[in-house]
Design a protein around this motif. Structure first.
Motif, PDB file in Angstrom:
ATOM      1  N   ARG A 148      78.325  80.577  59.656  1.00  0.00           N
ATOM      2  CA  ARG A 148      77.620  81.362  60.678  1.00  0.00           C
ATOM      3  C   ARG A 148      76.111  81.312  60.466  1.00  0.00           C
ATOM      4  N   TYR A 149      75.709  81.078  59.242  1.00  0.00           N
ATOM      5  CA  TYR A 149      74.288  81.155  58.868  1.00  0.00           C
ATOM      6  C   TYR A 149      73.757  79.767  58.533  1.00  0.00           C
ATOM      7  N   HIS A 150      72.565  79.458  59.046  1.00  0.00           N
ATOM      8  CA  HIS A 150      71.931  78.171  58.763  1.00  0.00           C
ATOM      9  C   HIS A 150      70.458  78.373  58.395  1.00  0.00           C
ATOM     10  N   SER A 151      69.911  77.396  57.708  1.00  0.00           N
ATOM     11  CA  SER A 151      68.491  77.434  57.325  1.00  0.00           C
ATOM     12  C   SER A 151      67.730  76.227  57.859  1.00  0.00           C
ATOM     13  N   ASN A 152      68.296  75.541  58.834  1.00  0.00           N
ATOM     14  CA  ASN A 152      67.627  74.361  59.400  1.00  0.00           C
ATOM     15  C   ASN A 152      66.482  74.784  60.311  1.00  0.00           C
ATOM     16  N   GLY A 153      65.730  73.791  60.799  1.00  0.00           N
ATOM     17  CA  GLY A 153      64.550  74.084  61.599  1.00  0.00           C
ATOM     18  C   GLY A 153      64.844  74.913  62.831  1.00  0.00           C
TER      19      GLY A 153
END
Length: 427
Positions: A148-153
């Motif tokens: 559910r969580y991402h750190s991409n741009g």
């Protein structure tokens, strides 16, 4: 056609088992929701996905789920075989939606940031459509297993972009701008609900699922998401345990590249290992095994001559030991010679004809200028990273959960730049 049986223990049953329909798709607004991995084994078996006994999904934190080998695997052994019917592809999604998405596609074709991502846009539509179907989607169980969580741009905030140096911030912003173009184009899509179109968290999630999990098919350039194979993590330099291939029917196969010991991760290469900033922007992680990084010397609208001299992020490199690729020197010199067009042309022709002796003469003659230019460039980057680091003590990690990753990226790049800085100082 489904792939030939690679593992005798696997048998294909009904296409979708009703026993898997035990809950609705988890609301992606709750980014702390656990990933539902347990039903994947039965689901994949029901869809004819063949898995070796060695293939196992594990997680150390409940967030990052990845594949490992739970036993020794000889080289060139089959690990996965995925039938084309369950593989999501840009081409198949376009065939499904093009009659309804033509206007949206035309909007994207005029976009500077999204015109080359039409196949990814159709995958984006496919993910949203299947999400709306909930338990009626053939991909329900797989969707429910995804992060559910991402750190991409695309997932970064304005605060995040302000924590990054210019090059990393720009490649990350490209992802954010592309997401916005995708979302704007949804106004032309009649088969998605307004609730879906207006849900920023949901559309960001769908965009991130596509861009962190799609592969490019080598033989036709299509993009695809291959359930189960999308759990292979990224392997850095000489860390690709798995080879992915496709047959003429679109079935996907994963084989071991070499002998693999039990407990070892099963990894593939996601992209250029010498550009950790690009990997951060698209996937949201830092590849600390990168032996080098793009030198961050950016030339807007580079000429064909500059490209011929090696202007490419995969070739314009600063190495972790302080080394500098030849392409950096070649491009810098060409730029310096712009004040003398005839000399610039002579130098370029020497490069194109392979006259290394003449090229070396030019490098020696203008070394003080190229050295000074490069030194100023590196000093500027180091100072900029130091300023970003000095301001970091005021940041609240609970409020800005990606901050630690961004600072880790900056420190990794800074260490490489400092090594180059020392090298230049000693020249």
């Amino acid at each position: 056609q489904t792939p030939a049986t690679l593992f005798s223990k696997r048998a294909v049953s009904s296409p979708f088992s009703t026993t898997l329909r035990h809950q609705s798709v988890t609301n992606v607004v709750d980014i702390t929701a656990p990933r539902d991995i347990a039903p994947l084994s039965e689901w994949s078996n029901n869809w004819g996905i063949q898995t070796s006994d060695c293939f196992q999904l594990v997680s150390e934190d409940g967030v990052d789920v990845y594949a490992i080998s739970n036993q020794n695997i000889p080289a060139e052994s089959p690990i996965l075989a995925i039938p084309s019917d369950i593989i999501l592809t840009g081409n198949k999604a376009r065939e499904e939606f093009v009659d309804y998405a033509y206007n949206a596609e035309q909007m994207l074709l005029t976009s500077a940031d999204a015109s080359d991502r039409i196949p990814q846009f159709y995958l984006f539509l496919k993910v949203l459509k299947e999400y709306e179907m909930g338990m009626d989607s053939a991909w329900y169980t797989w969707l429910n297993s995804l992060p559910r969580y991402h750190s991409n741009g695309a997932s970064m905030t304005d605060f995040c972009f302000g924590c990054l140096p210019p090059y990393a911030a720009e490649v990350s912003l490209v992802e954010k701008r592309c997401l916005r173009q995708f979302v704007q184009s949804l106004s032309e899509i009649p088969f998605l609900s307004d609730r879906t179109k207006q849900n920023e968290v949901l559309t960001t999630w769908a965009f991130s699922i596509v861009h962190t999990r799609y592969f490019t098919v080598p033989n036709n350039g299509d993009v695809c998401i291959v359930p189960m194979a999308d759990f292979f993590n990224h392997g850095g330099v000489e860390e690709e345990e798995v080879n992915i291939s496709y047959d003429d029917n679109g079935n996907c196969f994963a084989y071991s590249n070499y002998d693999i010991t039990a407990g070892q991760p099963l990894r593939i290469c996601y992209g250029d290992p010498t550009n950790p900033s690009n990997l951060l922007a698209r996937y949201g992680f830092l590849d600390e095994s990168s032996p080098a990084t793009f030198c961050k010397y950016v030339i807007p609208n580079p000429s064909q001559e500059v490209l011929e001299l090696g202007y490419d992020p995969s070739r314009m490199l600063f190495y972790n030991d302080g080394g500098i690729s030849q392409e950096v020197w070649d491009v810098l010199l060409y730029q310096e010679l712009a004040q003398n067009p005839q000399e610039q042309l002579n130098y370029y022709q020497a490069h194109m004809t392979g006259n290394e002796a003449l090229k070396q003469q030019y490098h020696e003659q203008y070394f003080s200028k190229t050295h000074s230019t490069l030194q100023k460039h590196v000093d500027y980057l180091v100072n900029e990273l130091e300023e970003l680091s000095e301001n970091s003590w005021r940041r609240d990690l609970d409020r800005h959960p990606r901050f630690g990753l961004l600072m880790k990226h900056n420190e990794f790049v800074k260490c490489t730049l400092e090594a180059v800085q020392e090298n230049l100082d000693n020249m």
